[in-house]
Design a protein around this motif. Structure first.
Motif, PDB file in Angstrom:
ATOM      1  N   PHE A   1       0.821  -1.212   0.000  1.00 22.52           N
ATOM      2  CA  PHE A   1       0.000   0.000   0.000  1.00 22.52           C
ATOM      3  C   PHE A   1       0.853   1.259   0.000  1.00 22.52           C
ATOM      4  O   PHE A   1       0.694   2.142  -0.852  1.00 22.52           O
ATOM      5  N   TRP A   2       1.767   1.370   0.944  1.00 26.19           N
ATOM      6  CA  TRP A   2       2.567   2.586   1.057  1.00 26.19           C
ATOM      7  C   TRP A   2       3.568   2.719  -0.092  1.00 26.19           C
ATOM      8  O   TRP A   2       3.949   3.839  -0.460  1.00 26.19           O
TER       9      TRP A   2
ATOM     10  N   MET B   1      -4.377  13.787  10.688  1.00 27.11           N
ATOM     11  CA  MET B   1      -3.137  13.843   9.899  1.00 27.11           C
ATOM     12  C   MET B   1      -3.442  13.732   8.416  1.00 27.11           C
ATOM     13  O   MET B   1      -2.845  14.434   7.584  1.00 27.11           O
ATOM     14  N   TYR B   2      -4.370  12.852   8.101  1.00 27.98           N
ATOM     15  CA  TYR B   2      -4.721  12.653   6.684  1.00 27.98           C
ATOM     16  C   TYR B   2      -5.271  13.936   6.079  1.00 27.98           C
ATOM     17  O   TYR B   2      -4.889  14.329   4.972  1.00 27.98           O
ATOM     18  N   LYS B   3      -6.153  14.613   6.814  1.00 27.35           N
ATOM     19  CA  LYS B   3      -6.764  15.827   6.267  1.00 27.35           C
ATOM     20  C   LYS B   3      -5.716  16.904   6.000  1.00 27.35           C
ATOM     21  O   LYS B   3      -5.760  17.607   4.998  1.00 27.35           O
TER      22      LYS B   3
ATOM     23  N   GLU C   1      -4.223  10.594  -7.448  1.00 32.42           N
ATOM     24  CA  GLU C   1      -4.238   9.146  -7.185  1.00 32.42           C
ATOM     25  C   GLU C   1      -3.689   8.832  -5.802  1.00 32.42           C
ATOM     26  O   GLU C   1      -4.188   7.933  -5.104  1.00 32.42           O
ATOM     27  N   ALA C   2      -2.660   9.578  -5.385  1.00 28.68           N
ATOM     28  CA  ALA C   2      -2.103   9.364  -4.044  1.00 28.68           C
ATOM     29  C   ALA C   2      -3.138   9.727  -2.975  1.00 28.68           C
ATOM     30  O   ALA C   2      -3.300   9.014  -1.971  1.00 28.68           O
ATOM     31  N   ARG C   3      -3.857  10.830  -3.186  1.00 27.06           N
ATOM     32  CA  ARG C   3      -4.886  11.247  -2.223  1.00 27.06           C
ATOM     33  C   ARG C   3      -6.025  10.231  -2.157  1.00 27.06           C
ATOM     34  O   ARG C   3      -6.571   9.958  -1.071  1.00 27.06           O
TER      35      ARG C   3
ATOM     36  N   LEU D   1      -4.806   7.447   0.009  1.00 26.85           N
ATOM     37  CA  LEU D   1      -4.706   7.855   1.411  1.00 26.85           C
ATOM     38  C   LEU D   1      -6.078   7.947   2.073  1.00 26.85           C
ATOM     39  O   LEU D   1      -6.214   7.756   3.294  1.00 26.85           O
ATOM     40  N   SER D   2      -7.102   8.242   1.282  1.00 26.85           N
ATOM     41  CA  SER D   2      -8.459   8.295   1.854  1.00 26.85           C
ATOM     42  C   SER D   2      -8.882   6.933   2.390  1.00 26.85           C
ATOM     43  O   SER D   2      -9.636   6.848   3.367  1.00 26.85           O
TER      44      SER D   2
END
Length: 673
Positions: free
Chosen positions: A218-219, A251-253, A233-235, A238-239
């Motif tokens: 995943f990472w 942190m994600y936001k 695509e990265a965002r 991450l969602s």
């Protein structure tokens, strides 16, 4: 080969063992020549020239101590100018690129500015599309074959074609399109995404799992998207992490907001470079503030991404395995540290990026040196290195031609008189001429070499094996269109001789007429007359009946055509006209002496007609011809001893006397009345 050696300042190079193919053991039937200066008592290098551009090199080993230099068993090596043209799956590359090349030569030179640049960029993309299509075909061939050797060859060609497209695309961005600061980075990002790292299979594997955020890759996928500037695509990925781990939502936001707000250059002119740099600086400071505050400290993956956004070289180099190449590292580094890089600044970033990425662990490969030369805007060095490394002349010939149309190459002469574009096109076209069908493409390339193209074409066209009449006509048409008169005559003479050897007199005569070879036309006309004397009829009547003005090429051919016309008039019962023509043939002295008796014999049926055909004057002429034949024949004694010939002479004398008597009576009657 072709007698020119390795002409050109570093452009021509020995291509290694890939240019040779081991053949059968040496046989006694091959004529050998020992290289001058070789030691007869030691190893011998011998050679023999093969057809077209093929050099057959044979290695002999003298028997040391015997002094006889007798050959032991050895292998035959075939060295060709351009081995790749014999690979069937590369035919698409040569054929389709020929059409693009010709279109470029015919394009409107009046187009200028943006229109001309857009046209040249499109031509470059067309070339790349052909390379990619050929690469895909080669890949399919590698997958479908069961032969390990063939599979290895196809895989090698896929690698070569992939490198060719990679280099060409970079040259298109830097030289043809000459992208400016801002759009330059976007083009380089597209270049990296297309050629360097394919993550599609990895993405499919992660997304198809039950819990994507828990997948071991995943990472890695998120990092690759970030390294390639694929923020959306990265965002999206991450969602999924935020949904699976509510504790990381904050942190994600923040990270998502940073990635969303990242300023990127635009292909349009809606913002200036200064505006972009100011926005980027504010965004960069915001990223720095979150990193220093420890916002992402509890999540090493997100913290690493934030460092990459800040252009931290150490953080980016930690992802070395995901980038795989120094030029991917270069583009990522530029994206996050200098997005408004100018073309002339690339050389400094490229060199330092290669040094940092390789880190002294490995030395640069030839491909690395070619790409570095491109980043340094050393076009001549790119062409030189590609000439050495790549396995054929196709790439450098077409790229150089395109760059020349872009007015980017200096028009300096090489030491042997031609410019670089013409030299490479001549080499490529010369290689095509060694192939049994691709030589036709080579003709057009020679046509567009203004200085030496005509000379090369004349030399190569003479060496094409004329295996069939159809091929000979094709070659002949090419020569006639270009007014290559010597080559036209040579081809016609060769084909006429071949036809004559096969006793195809009509074809031989047709070729000799096209060659305007009077001596050969006379020889073949004699053969026609000889066959007529033996068989009593003509072959190839259609050809003889339609000689037209061509019969004036030689006296003998004129006689053949007129004699056939005499037979036609006689067959149509046009006796007076036939008689006049027959008499003309005898008195004009264009008939061979050996054929006079045949002509006189042909007069017999006319002399015996109920109606008087020959006048008194014409009859006297026939009598004189008969006496000249019998009195002037060098084999008079033999002539007199031949019963058949004697009988013919007596019959002719009798017929002539009777005709003369009839004429005198007829003419006297007319006068008396």
């Amino acid at each position: 080969m072709g007698g020119r050696g390795k002409a050109g300042p570093g452009l021509r190079a020995v291509r290694g063992c890939g240019r040779c193919g081991a053949g059968a053991p040496l046989t006694d039937t091959v004529p050998l020549q020992v290289v001058p200066g070789a030691d007869p008592s030691a190893r011998q290098l011998c050679f023999a020239w093969g057809p077209a551009e093929v050099l057959v090199c044979e290695t002999l080993f003298g028997r040391a101590g015997t002094g006889d230099g007798a050959p032991s068993s050895s292998c035959v090596f075939v060295v060709r100018r351009d081995q790749d043209i014999y690979i069937q799956t590369l035919r698409k590359l040569f054929n389709e690129s020929h059409g693009i090349f010709m279109g470029l030569q015919r394009s409107e030179e009046e187009l200028a500015g943006k229109s001309r640049k857009a046209q040249l960029v499109q031509v470059s993309k067309n070339y790349r599309s052909v390379i990619r299509a050929c690469m895909e075909d080669m890949h399919q061939a590698a997958v479908s074959t069961q032969d390990p050797a063939l599979q290895g060859q196809y895989s090698t060609q896929v690698s070569i074609l992939s490198a060719m497209e990679l280099i060409w695309n970079l040259c298109e961005i830097l030289f043809v399109e000459s992208a400016t600061a801002g759009p330059l980075l976007l083009r380089l990002l597209d270049w990296v995404r297309l050629h360097v790292c394919d993550v599609d299979s990895m993405v499919r594997e992660v997304l198809s799992s039950e819990s994507p955020s828990k997948h071991k890759l995943f990472w890695n996928v998120v990092d690759v998207f970030v390294l390639q500037g694929r923020m959306d695509e990265a965002r999206h990925l991450l969602s999924k992490e935020a949904s699976a781990n509510p504790t990381s939502m904050n942190m994600y936001k923040i990270l998502d907001d940073l990635m969303k707000k990242m300023p990127v250059p635009s292909l349009s002119n809606t913002q200036t470079l200064t505006e972009l740099e100011l926005k980027w600086q504010h965004w960069h400071e915001e990223c720095q503030r979150y990193l220093q505050d420890g916002t992402f400290a509890s999540n090493p993956h997100m913290e690493s991404i934030c460092k990459i956004l800040l252009g931290d070289e150490d953080a980016i180099l930690e992802k070395k395995e995901l980038m795989t190449t120094w030029y991917h590292f270069l583009v990522t580094r530029l994206l996050y540290s200098h997005p408004t890089v100018k073309p002339l600044e690339l050389r400094f970033y490229a060199q330092s990026s290669m040094d940092l990425f390789l880190g002294g662990e490995s030395s640069p490969e030839p491909l690395d040196m070619i790409l570095m030369a491109a980043f340094e805007f050393e076009m001549h060095q790119v062409i030189k290195e590609c000439s050495i490394v790549l396995s054929n002349w196709w790439f450098v010939a077409h790229l150089t031609d395109l760059l020349d149309h872009c007015k980017l190459l200096q028009s300096h002469n090489l030491y042997f008189g031609s410019n670089m574009r013409e030299f490479l096109l001549l080499e490529y076209a010369s290689g095509l001429f060694s192939h049994h069908s691709l030589w036709q493409l080579g003709v057009d390339y020679f046509d567009h070499c203004p200085e030496y193209g005509r000379v090369y074409l004349e030399l190569h066209i003479e060496r094409i094996p004329l295996s069939t009449e159809q091929k000979a006509l094709k070659v002949l048409r090419i020569c006639e269109q270009r007014q290559m008169h010597e080559q036209v005559r040579s081809i016609c003479k060769i084909m006429a001789m071949k036809a004559l050897r096969n006793n195809r007199l009509g074809s031989a005569l047709s070729w000799s007429i096209r060659a305007k070879d009077a001596a050969f036309a006379t020889l073949i006309s004699d053969r026609f007359l000889k066959d007529y004397s033996e068989r009593g009829c003509f072959s190839d009547l259609d050809l003889i009946d339609n000689l037209g003005p061509s019969m004036l090429l030689s006296d003998r051919l004129t006689f053949l055509g007129k004699y056939r016309e005499f037979h036609r008039l006689y067959g149509e019962k046009r006796f007076p006209e036939a008689a006049r023509l027959l008499l003309t043939l005898m008195t004009a002295h264009i008939a061979p002496c050996s054929f006079w008796m045949t002509l006189l014999t042909d007069a017999l049926p006319l002399l015996e007609q109920k109606e008087v055909i020959f006048s008194a004057e014409q009859t006297y002429e026939l009598m004189r011809c008969l006496e000249d034949l019998t009195a002037g024949n060098p084999d008079k004694q033999k002539f007199q001893e031949d019963d058949i010939e004697t009988t013919k002479v007596e019959m002719l004398r009798l017929a002539l006397a009777r005709n003369l008597a009839r004429v005198i009576v007829k003419e006297g009657t007319v006068e008396g009345s």
